[in-house]
Design a protein around this motif. Structure first.
Motif, PDB file in Angstrom:
ATOM      1  N   ALA A 197       0.829  -1.206   0.000  1.00 23.52           N
ATOM      2  CA  ALA A 197       0.000   0.000   0.000  1.00 23.52           C
ATOM      3  C   ALA A 197       0.866   1.259   0.000  1.00 23.52           C
ATOM      4  CB  ALA A 197      -0.927  -0.006   1.210  1.00 23.52           C
ATOM      5  N   THR A 198       1.942   1.254   0.782  1.00 25.48           N
ATOM      6  CA  THR A 198       2.838   2.410   0.814  1.00 25.48           C
ATOM      7  C   THR A 198       3.514   2.614  -0.529  1.00 25.48           C
ATOM      8  OG1 THR A 198       3.238   1.984   3.153  1.00 25.48           O
ATOM      9  CG2 THR A 198       4.770   3.445   2.048  1.00 25.48           C
ATOM     10  N   SER A 199       3.948   1.532  -1.155  1.00 27.34           N
ATOM     11  CA  SER A 199       4.571   1.667  -2.473  1.00 27.34           C
ATOM     12  C   SER A 199       3.561   2.131  -3.516  1.00 27.34           C
ATOM     13  CB  SER A 199       5.229   0.355  -2.900  1.00 27.34           C
ATOM     14  OG  SER A 199       4.260  -0.637  -3.076  1.00 27.34           O
ATOM     15  N   PHE A 200       2.309   1.680  -3.425  1.00 23.44           N
ATOM     16  CA  PHE A 200       1.274   2.160  -4.335  1.00 23.44           C
ATOM     17  C   PHE A 200       1.102   3.667  -4.202  1.00 23.44           C
ATOM     18  CE2 PHE A 200      -1.563  -1.785  -5.166  1.00 23.44           C
ATOM     19  CZ  PHE A 200      -0.577  -2.293  -5.998  1.00 23.44           C
ATOM     20  N   ILE A 201       1.054   4.159  -2.986  1.00 19.22           N
ATOM     21  CA  ILE A 201       0.872   5.597  -2.775  1.00 19.22           C
ATOM     22  C   ILE A 201       2.065   6.370  -3.330  1.00 19.22           C
ATOM     23  CG2 ILE A 201       0.728   7.383  -1.000  1.00 19.22           C
ATOM     24  CD1 ILE A 201      -0.924   5.362   0.644  1.00 19.22           C
ATOM     25  N   PHE A 202       3.274   5.880  -3.078  1.00 24.59           N
ATOM     26  CA  PHE A 202       4.475   6.555  -3.565  1.00 24.59           C
ATOM     27  C   PHE A 202       4.523   6.577  -5.089  1.00 24.59           C
ATOM     28  CE2 PHE A 202       9.025   6.407  -4.709  1.00 24.59           C
ATOM     29  CZ  PHE A 202       9.385   7.662  -4.234  1.00 24.59           C
ATOM     30  N   ILE A 203       4.259   5.438  -5.723  1.00 22.27           N
ATOM     31  CA  ILE A 203       4.274   5.360  -7.189  1.00 22.27           C
ATOM     32  C   ILE A 203       3.182   6.243  -7.781  1.00 22.27           C
ATOM     33  CG2 ILE A 203       3.878   3.812  -9.137  1.00 22.27           C
ATOM     34  CD1 ILE A 203       5.246   1.632  -7.434  1.00 22.27           C
ATOM     35  N   SER A 204       2.018   6.265  -7.146  1.00 18.38           N
ATOM     36  CA  SER A 204       0.929   7.104  -7.621  1.00 18.38           C
ATOM     37  C   SER A 204       1.305   8.581  -7.567  1.00 18.38           C
ATOM     38  CB  SER A 204      -0.317   6.839  -6.778  1.00 18.38           C
ATOM     39  OG  SER A 204      -1.352   7.693  -7.149  1.00 18.38           O
TER      40      SER A 204
ATOM     41  N   ASN B 176       1.988  11.630 -23.026  1.00 18.76           N
ATOM     42  CA  ASN B 176       1.027  11.816 -24.107  1.00 18.76           C
ATOM     43  C   ASN B 176      -0.363  11.371 -23.646  1.00 18.76           C
ATOM     44  OD1 ASN B 176       1.191   9.059 -24.124  1.00 18.76           O
ATOM     45  ND2 ASN B 176       2.195   8.905 -26.122  1.00 18.76           N
ATOM     46  N   ASP B 177      -1.349  11.442 -24.524  1.00 22.00           N
ATOM     47  CA  ASP B 177      -2.734  11.150 -24.125  1.00 22.00           C
ATOM     48  C   ASP B 177      -2.928   9.721 -23.638  1.00 22.00           C
ATOM     49  OD1 ASP B 177      -3.870  13.597 -24.404  1.00 22.00           O
ATOM     50  OD2 ASP B 177      -4.653  13.238 -26.431  1.00 22.00           O
ATOM     51  N   GLN B 178      -2.356   8.751 -24.341  1.00 19.98           N
ATOM     52  CA  GLN B 178      -2.541   7.359 -23.937  1.00 19.98           C
ATOM     53  C   GLN B 178      -1.883   7.083 -22.596  1.00 19.98           C
ATOM     54  OE1 GLN B 178      -0.988   5.154 -27.223  1.00 19.98           O
ATOM     55  NE2 GLN B 178      -3.004   4.933 -28.170  1.00 19.98           N
ATOM     56  N   ALA B 179      -0.690   7.593 -22.397  1.00 18.55           N
ATOM     57  CA  ALA B 179      -0.009   7.398 -21.117  1.00 18.55           C
ATOM     58  C   ALA B 179      -0.736   8.141 -20.007  1.00 18.55           C
ATOM     59  CB  ALA B 179       1.439   7.868 -21.215  1.00 18.55           C
ATOM     60  N   ASN B 180      -1.291   9.288 -20.326  1.00 20.33           N
ATOM     61  CA  ASN B 180      -2.037  10.069 -19.343  1.00 20.33           C
ATOM     62  C   ASN B 180      -3.266   9.294 -18.856  1.00 20.33           C
ATOM     63  OD1 ASN B 180      -2.752  12.187 -17.739  1.00 20.33           O
ATOM     64  ND2 ASN B 180      -3.413  13.505 -19.408  1.00 20.33           N
ATOM     65  N   ARG B 181      -3.996   8.675 -19.796  1.00 14.61           N
ATOM     66  CA  ARG B 181      -5.160   7.868 -19.412  1.00 14.61           C
ATOM     67  C   ARG B 181      -4.746   6.643 -18.621  1.00 14.61           C
ATOM     68  NH1 ARG B 181      -8.030   8.235 -25.043  1.00 14.61           N
ATOM     69  NH2 ARG B 181      -6.189   7.033 -25.467  1.00 14.61           N
ATOM     70  N   ALA B 182      -3.629   6.023 -19.007  1.00 11.50           N
ATOM     71  CA  ALA B 182      -3.154   4.838 -18.290  1.00 11.50           C
ATOM     72  C   ALA B 182      -2.756   5.190 -16.863  1.00 11.50           C
ATOM     73  CB  ALA B 182      -1.972   4.218 -19.029  1.00 11.50           C
ATOM     74  N   VAL B 183      -2.088   6.314 -16.696  1.00 10.28           N
ATOM     75  CA  VAL B 183      -1.667   6.734 -15.354  1.00 10.28           C
ATOM     76  C   VAL B 183      -2.877   7.053 -14.492  1.00 10.28           C
ATOM     77  CG1 VAL B 183      -0.526   8.606 -14.100  1.00 10.28           C
ATOM     78  CG2 VAL B 183       0.633   7.503 -15.994  1.00 10.28           C
ATOM     79  N   SER B 184      -3.861   7.728 -15.052  1.00  9.10           N
ATOM     80  CA  SER B 184      -5.043   8.057 -14.248  1.00  9.10           C
ATOM     81  C   SER B 184      -5.824   6.797 -13.889  1.00  9.10           C
ATOM     82  CB  SER B 184      -5.930   9.068 -14.964  1.00  9.10           C
ATOM     83  OG  SER B 184      -6.439   8.532 -16.149  1.00  9.10           O
ATOM     84  N   GLY B 185      -5.905   5.833 -14.802  1.00 13.03           N
ATOM     85  CA  GLY B 185      -6.581   4.571 -14.495  1.00 13.03           C
ATOM     86  C   GLY B 185      -5.841   3.780 -13.432  1.00 13.03           C
ATOM     87  N   LEU B 186      -4.519   3.751 -13.527  1.00 12.80           N
ATOM     88  CA  LEU B 186      -3.724   3.046 -12.529  1.00 12.80           C
ATOM     89  C   LEU B 186      -3.817   3.730 -11.178  1.00 12.80           C
ATOM     90  CD1 LEU B 186      -1.807   0.704 -12.064  1.00 12.80           C
ATOM     91  CD2 LEU B 186       0.074   2.210 -12.716  1.00 12.80           C
TER      92      LEU B 186
ATOM     93  N   ARG C 263      -5.871   3.718  -5.713  1.00 17.78           N
ATOM     94  CA  ARG C 263      -6.665   4.396  -4.692  1.00 17.78           C
ATOM     95  C   ARG C 263      -7.763   3.479  -4.164  1.00 17.78           C
ATOM     96  NH1 ARG C 263      -8.217   8.637  -7.670  1.00 17.78           N
ATOM     97  NH2 ARG C 263      -6.157   9.519  -7.420  1.00 17.78           N
ATOM     98  N   TYR C 264      -8.440   2.747  -5.031  1.00 18.54           N
ATOM     99  CA  TYR C 264      -9.474   1.806  -4.591  1.00 18.54           C
ATOM    100  C   TYR C 264      -8.887   0.698  -3.730  1.00 18.54           C
ATOM    101  CZ  TYR C 264     -12.486   3.973  -8.095  1.00 18.54           C
ATOM    102  OH  TYR C 264     -13.205   4.858  -8.835  1.00 18.54           O
ATOM    103  N   PHE C 265      -7.691   0.221  -4.088  1.00 17.36           N
ATOM    104  CA  PHE C 265      -7.043  -0.809  -3.289  1.00 17.36           C
ATOM    105  C   PHE C 265      -6.747  -0.308  -1.881  1.00 17.36           C
ATOM    106  CE2 PHE C 265      -3.105  -2.678  -1.671  1.00 17.36           C
ATOM    107  CZ  PHE C 265      -3.493  -4.000  -1.560  1.00 17.36           C
ATOM    108  N   VAL C 266      -6.192   0.895  -1.780  1.00 16.27           N
ATOM    109  CA  VAL C 266      -5.843   1.441  -0.466  1.00 16.27           C
ATOM    110  C   VAL C 266      -7.104   1.687   0.357  1.00 16.27           C
ATOM    111  CG1 VAL C 266      -4.821   3.430   0.711  1.00 16.27           C
ATOM    112  CG2 VAL C 266      -3.640   2.385  -1.215  1.00 16.27           C
ATOM    113  N   TYR C 267      -8.163   2.222  -0.253  1.00 14.76           N
ATOM    114  CA  TYR C 267      -9.410   2.435   0.481  1.00 14.76           C
ATOM    115  C   TYR C 267     -10.025   1.111   0.934  1.00 14.76           C
ATOM    116  CZ  TYR C 267      -9.424   7.315  -1.032  1.00 14.76           C
ATOM    117  OH  TYR C 267      -9.111   8.622  -1.257  1.00 14.76           O
ATOM    118  N   GLY C 268      -9.988   0.110   0.073  1.00 13.20           N
ATOM    119  CA  GLY C 268     -10.491  -1.209   0.452  1.00 13.20           C
ATOM    120  C   GLY C 268      -9.681  -1.811   1.581  1.00 13.20           C
ATOM    121  N   LEU C 269      -8.380  -1.611   1.535  1.00 11.46           N
ATOM    122  CA  LEU C 269      -7.516  -2.103   2.607  1.00 11.46           C
ATOM    123  C   LEU C 269      -7.833  -1.419   3.928  1.00 11.46           C
ATOM    124  CD1 LEU C 269      -5.051  -3.875   3.316  1.00 11.46           C
ATOM    125  CD2 LEU C 269      -3.640  -1.882   2.801  1.00 11.46           C
TER     126      LEU C 269
END
Length: 65
Positions: free
Chosen positions: A8-15, A28-38, A43-49
């Protein structure tokens, strides 16, 4: 439990790193959408945790009564 907290800590740091690159316009646009989806999935994983840990704490407190 340690592994889950480290994950969870690494997820927050990478995010935070990926959102910083996205805000500066380095992606670029595709990477931007991928980053926002990831970031959303992280975020859902951390909230669920947090919810799961809260439920476990409540269950343990109930058993102590």
């Amino acid at each position: 439990m340690k592994a889950v907290l480290i994950l969870a800590t690494s997820f927050i740091f990478i995010s935070m790193l990926m959102n910083g690159a996205r805000r500066r316009g380095k992606l670029n646009d595709q990477a931007n959408r991928a980053v926002s989806g990831l970031a959303n999935s992280m975020r859902y994983f951390v909230y669920g945790l947090l919810f799961f840990v809260g439920v476990v704490c409540l269950a343990m407190a109930w058993q102590m009564l």
